[in-house]
Enzyme design. Structure first.
Site, PDB file in Angstrom:
ATOM      1  N   THR A   7       0.840  -1.202   0.000  1.00 55.87           N
ATOM      2  CA  THR A   7       0.000   0.000   0.000  1.00 55.87           C
ATOM      3  C   THR A   7       0.875   1.251   0.000  1.00 55.87           C
ATOM      4  O   THR A   7       1.949   1.250   0.599  1.00 55.87           O
ATOM      5  CB  THR A   7      -0.942   0.033   1.233  1.00 55.87           C
ATOM      6  OG1 THR A   7      -1.697   1.249   1.205  1.00 55.87           O
ATOM      7  CG2 THR A   7      -0.207  -0.055   2.559  1.00 55.87           C
ATOM      8  N   ASN A   9      -0.499   3.952   1.161  1.00 53.93           N
ATOM      9  CA  ASN A   9      -1.247   4.772   2.104  1.00 53.93           C
ATOM     10  C   ASN A   9      -0.773   4.507   3.547  1.00 53.93           C
ATOM     11  O   ASN A   9      -1.043   3.453   4.115  1.00 53.93           O
ATOM     12  CB  ASN A   9      -2.741   4.431   1.934  1.00 53.93           C
ATOM     13  CG  ASN A   9      -3.645   5.312   2.757  1.00 53.93           C
ATOM     14  OD1 ASN A   9      -3.353   5.595   3.906  1.00 53.93           O
ATOM     15  ND2 ASN A   9      -4.760   5.715   2.173  1.00 53.93           N
ATOM     16  N   ASP A  65      -8.432  -2.611  -0.690  1.00 51.38           N
ATOM     17  CA  ASP A  65      -9.067  -1.561  -1.463  1.00 51.38           C
ATOM     18  C   ASP A  65     -10.344  -1.131  -0.750  1.00 51.38           C
ATOM     19  O   ASP A  65     -11.143  -1.969  -0.345  1.00 51.38           O
ATOM     20  CB  ASP A  65      -9.386  -2.076  -2.873  1.00 51.38           C
ATOM     21  CG  ASP A  65      -9.654  -0.918  -3.789  1.00 51.38           C
ATOM     22  OD1 ASP A  65      -8.781  -0.048  -3.915  1.00 51.38           O
ATOM     23  OD2 ASP A  65     -10.768  -0.848  -4.355  1.00 51.38           O
ATOM     24  N   SER A  66     -10.514   0.182  -0.583  1.00 50.75           N
ATOM     25  CA  SER A  66     -11.702   0.665   0.120  1.00 50.75           C
ATOM     26  C   SER A  66     -12.411   1.740  -0.672  1.00 50.75           C
ATOM     27  O   SER A  66     -11.822   2.371  -1.553  1.00 50.75           O
ATOM     28  CB  SER A  66     -11.369   1.303   1.468  1.00 50.75           C
ATOM     29  OG  SER A  66     -10.235   0.794   2.028  1.00 50.75           O
ATOM     30  N   GLY A 142      -8.026  10.569   4.807  1.00 48.63           N
ATOM     31  CA  GLY A 142      -9.079  10.540   3.792  1.00 48.63           C
ATOM     32  C   GLY A 142     -10.391  11.162   4.253  1.00 48.63           C
ATOM     33  O   GLY A 142     -10.433  12.295   4.746  1.00 48.63           O
ATOM     34  N   ASP A 144     -12.200  10.451   6.754  1.00 48.74           N
ATOM     35  CA  ASP A 144     -12.493  10.280   8.187  1.00 48.74           C
ATOM     36  C   ASP A 144     -13.149  11.497   8.856  1.00 48.74           C
ATOM     37  O   ASP A 144     -14.043  11.326   9.686  1.00 48.74           O
ATOM     38  CB  ASP A 144     -11.226   9.877   8.960  1.00 48.74           C
ATOM     39  CG  ASP A 144     -10.896   8.404   8.773  1.00 48.74           C
ATOM     40  OD1 ASP A 144     -11.784   7.653   8.310  1.00 48.74           O
ATOM     41  OD2 ASP A 144      -9.761   8.003   9.073  1.00 48.74           O
ATOM     42  N   LYS A 165     -11.210   3.427  16.028  1.00 45.80           N
ATOM     43  CA  LYS A 165     -11.635   3.326  14.619  1.00 45.80           C
ATOM     44  C   LYS A 165     -11.557   1.862  14.156  1.00 45.80           C
ATOM     45  O   LYS A 165     -12.492   1.350  13.536  1.00 45.80           O
ATOM     46  CB  LYS A 165     -10.765   4.227  13.728  1.00 45.80           C
ATOM     47  CG  LYS A 165     -11.182   4.138  12.262  1.00 45.80           C
ATOM     48  CD  LYS A 165     -10.344   4.974  11.312  1.00 45.80           C
ATOM     49  CE  LYS A 165     -10.692   4.599   9.870  1.00 45.80           C
ATOM     50  NZ  LYS A 165      -9.801   5.161   8.869  1.00 45.80           N
ATOM     51  N   HIS A 170     -14.679  -0.582   8.496  1.00 49.12           N
ATOM     52  CA  HIS A 170     -14.681  -1.512   7.366  1.00 49.12           C
ATOM     53  C   HIS A 170     -13.356  -2.271   7.303  1.00 49.12           C
ATOM     54  O   HIS A 170     -13.316  -3.480   7.200  1.00 49.12           O
ATOM     55  CB  HIS A 170     -14.914  -0.706   6.081  1.00 49.12           C
ATOM     56  CG  HIS A 170     -13.997   0.486   5.935  1.00 49.12           C
ATOM     57  ND1 HIS A 170     -13.806   1.405   6.951  1.00 49.12           N
ATOM     58  CD2 HIS A 170     -13.178   0.898   4.923  1.00 49.12           C
ATOM     59  CE1 HIS A 170     -12.934   2.329   6.555  1.00 49.12           C
ATOM     60  NE2 HIS A 170     -12.544   2.036   5.322  1.00 49.12           N
ATOM     61  N   ARG A 171     -12.251  -1.515   7.427  1.00 51.46           N
ATOM     62  CA  ARG A 171     -10.916  -2.131   7.355  1.00 51.46           C
ATOM     63  C   ARG A 171     -10.681  -3.027   8.568  1.00 51.46           C
ATOM     64  O   ARG A 171     -10.190  -4.150   8.435  1.00 51.46           O
ATOM     65  CB  ARG A 171      -9.846  -1.028   7.310  1.00 51.46           C
ATOM     66  CG  ARG A 171      -8.408  -1.543   7.281  1.00 51.46           C
ATOM     67  CD  ARG A 171      -7.436  -0.443   6.934  1.00 51.46           C
ATOM     68  NE  ARG A 171      -7.847   0.222   5.714  1.00 51.46           N
ATOM     69  CZ  ARG A 171      -8.495   1.400   5.676  1.00 51.46           C
ATOM     70  NH1 ARG A 171      -8.733   2.075   6.785  1.00 51.46           N
ATOM     71  NH2 ARG A 171      -8.883   1.907   4.529  1.00 51.46           N
TER      72      ARG A 171
HETATM   73  P1  ITT Z   1      -3.572   1.955  -1.636  1.00 51.80           P
HETATM   74  O1  ITT Z   1      -2.166   2.326  -1.997  1.00 51.80           O
HETATM   75  O2  ITT Z   1      -3.630   0.941  -0.530  1.00 51.80           O
HETATM   76  O3  ITT Z   1      -4.454   1.578  -2.810  1.00 51.80           O
HETATM   77  P2  ITT Z   1      -5.212   4.360  -1.538  1.00 51.80           P
HETATM   78  O4  ITT Z   1      -5.030   5.617  -0.753  1.00 51.80           O
HETATM   79  O5  ITT Z   1      -5.089   4.410  -3.032  1.00 51.80           O
HETATM   80  O6  ITT Z   1      -4.198   3.282  -0.962  1.00 51.80           O
HETATM   81  P3  ITT Z   1      -7.961   3.253  -1.752  1.00 51.80           P
HETATM   82  O7  ITT Z   1      -7.942   3.338  -3.226  1.00 51.80           O
HETATM   83  O8  ITT Z   1      -8.277   1.950  -1.126  1.00 51.80           O
HETATM   84  O9  ITT Z   1      -6.584   3.751  -1.081  1.00 51.80           O
HETATM   85  O10 ITT Z   1      -8.952   4.306  -1.109  1.00 51.80           O
HETATM   86  C1  ITT Z   1      -9.815   5.115  -1.857  1.00 51.80           C
HETATM   87  C2  ITT Z   1     -10.022   6.433  -1.171  1.00 51.80           C
HETATM   88  O11 ITT Z   1     -10.817   6.241  -0.010  1.00 51.80           O
HETATM   89  C3  ITT Z   1      -8.732   7.126  -0.741  1.00 51.80           C
HETATM   90  O12 ITT Z   1      -8.804   8.490  -1.108  1.00 51.80           O
HETATM   91  C4  ITT Z   1      -8.703   6.990   0.763  1.00 51.80           C
HETATM   92  O13 ITT Z   1      -8.162   8.141   1.374  1.00 51.80           O
HETATM   93  C5  ITT Z   1     -10.191   6.824   1.112  1.00 51.80           C
HETATM   94  N1  ITT Z   1     -10.294   5.910   2.246  1.00 51.80           N
HETATM   95  C6  ITT Z   1     -10.031   4.587   2.261  1.00 51.80           C
HETATM   96  N2  ITT Z   1     -10.170   4.084   3.494  1.00 51.80           N
HETATM   97  C7  ITT Z   1     -10.514   5.116   4.283  1.00 51.80           C
HETATM   98  C8  ITT Z   1     -10.765   5.247   5.659  1.00 51.80           C
HETATM   99  O14 ITT Z   1     -10.640   4.229   6.498  1.00 51.80           O
HETATM  100  N3  ITT Z   1     -11.103   6.437   6.118  1.00 51.80           N
HETATM  101  C9  ITT Z   1     -11.216   7.508   5.320  1.00 51.80           C
HETATM  102  N4  ITT Z   1     -10.962   7.484   4.014  1.00 51.80           N
HETATM  103  C10 ITT Z   1     -10.617   6.294   3.490  1.00 51.80           C
END
Ligand code: ITT
Length: 192
Positions: A7, A9, A65-66, A142, A144, A165, A170-171
């Site tokens: 990741t 992130n 992936d979220s 993100g 949050d 959290k 979800h995570r």
């Molecule tokens: P990866 O490198 O793991 O893919 P990413 O930041 O690209 O990280 P995702 O595509 O899974 O992550 O997430 C899509 C968006 O949703 C991204 O802008 C995140 O900041 C937001 N997001 C994901 N999980 C979140 C959470 O637990 N709380 C708030 N925002 C979240």
């Protein structure tokens, strides 16, 4: 042997590392640039993503992936969450939502794990909640500051500690299932 979480992130890595402690797992972060497919189904995104990440890393690894799904916007931004976050951001979402009395939303998460070139294993989690009317809190990442989980006490995820959290998110739910499975799987694999 270390387990790799692929990741870019840091917020995700921090949350998942906190959960790994409970299972005695050592996590390594890898930022190997695997290509994330654009698909409606997050499960498919995690599955294809982890296969690619594994092909490059050649070590047991998982990806996650979220997405945020806002009910009155027909599930938007869903699979486009990252793009929407980077473009209009939380302020933009709040503007889009002005005038909507129904603010229900959910976060969904898919975790894909792979240790061989065959079928990856996928785990899912989700949390129901609502979009706040203002940005609140400085924790998390993100979306949050604008997401209030239904099972919480009215605080946004950004107003909670990592542990709080994780207990609702979800995570947290998808990873809990994954780690429970992984610990048993690893024991069976090593013939203990
Ligand atoms: P990866 O490198 O793991 O893919 P990413 O930041 O690209 O990280 P995702 O595509 O899974 O992550 O997430 C899509 C968006 O949703 C991204 O802008 C995140 O900041 C937001 N997001 C994901 N999980 C979140 C959470 O637990 N709380 C708030 N925002 C979240």
């Amino acid at each position: 042997m270390a387990l790799y979480f692929v990741t870019g992130n840091r917020g995700k890595f921090r949350e998942v590392s906190e959960m790994a402690k409970k299972y005695g797992l050592v996590l390594e972060q890898s930022e190997i640039p695997y290509i994330e497919i654009q698909a409606e189904d997050l499960k498919e995104v995690a599955k294809v993503g982890v296969q690619q990440a594994f092909a490059m890393l050649k070590r047991p690894c998982f990806v996650e992936d979220s997405g945020l799904y806002i009910h009155s916007l027909g599930g938007f931004p869903g699979p486009y969450s990252k793009y929407v976050y980077l473009t209009i951001g939380n302020e933009g979402i709040l503007k889009l939502m002005s005038g909507f009395s129904h603010r229900g939303a959910e976060f969904r998460c898919s975790v894909g794990y792979c240790e061989k070139a065959d079928e990856p294993v996928v785990f899912e989690g989700k949390v129901m909640g609502r979009i706040s009317t203002e940005l609140r809190g400085s924790g998390g990442f993100g979306f949050d500051p604008i997401f209030i989980p239904e099972e919480g006490d009215g605080r946004t995820f950004a107003e909670m500690s990592v542990e709080e959290k994780n207990a609702l998110s979800h995570r947290g739910r998808a990873i809990e299932e994954f780690f429970r499975w992984y610990v048993i799987h690893r024991r069976e694999r090593s013939g203990e």
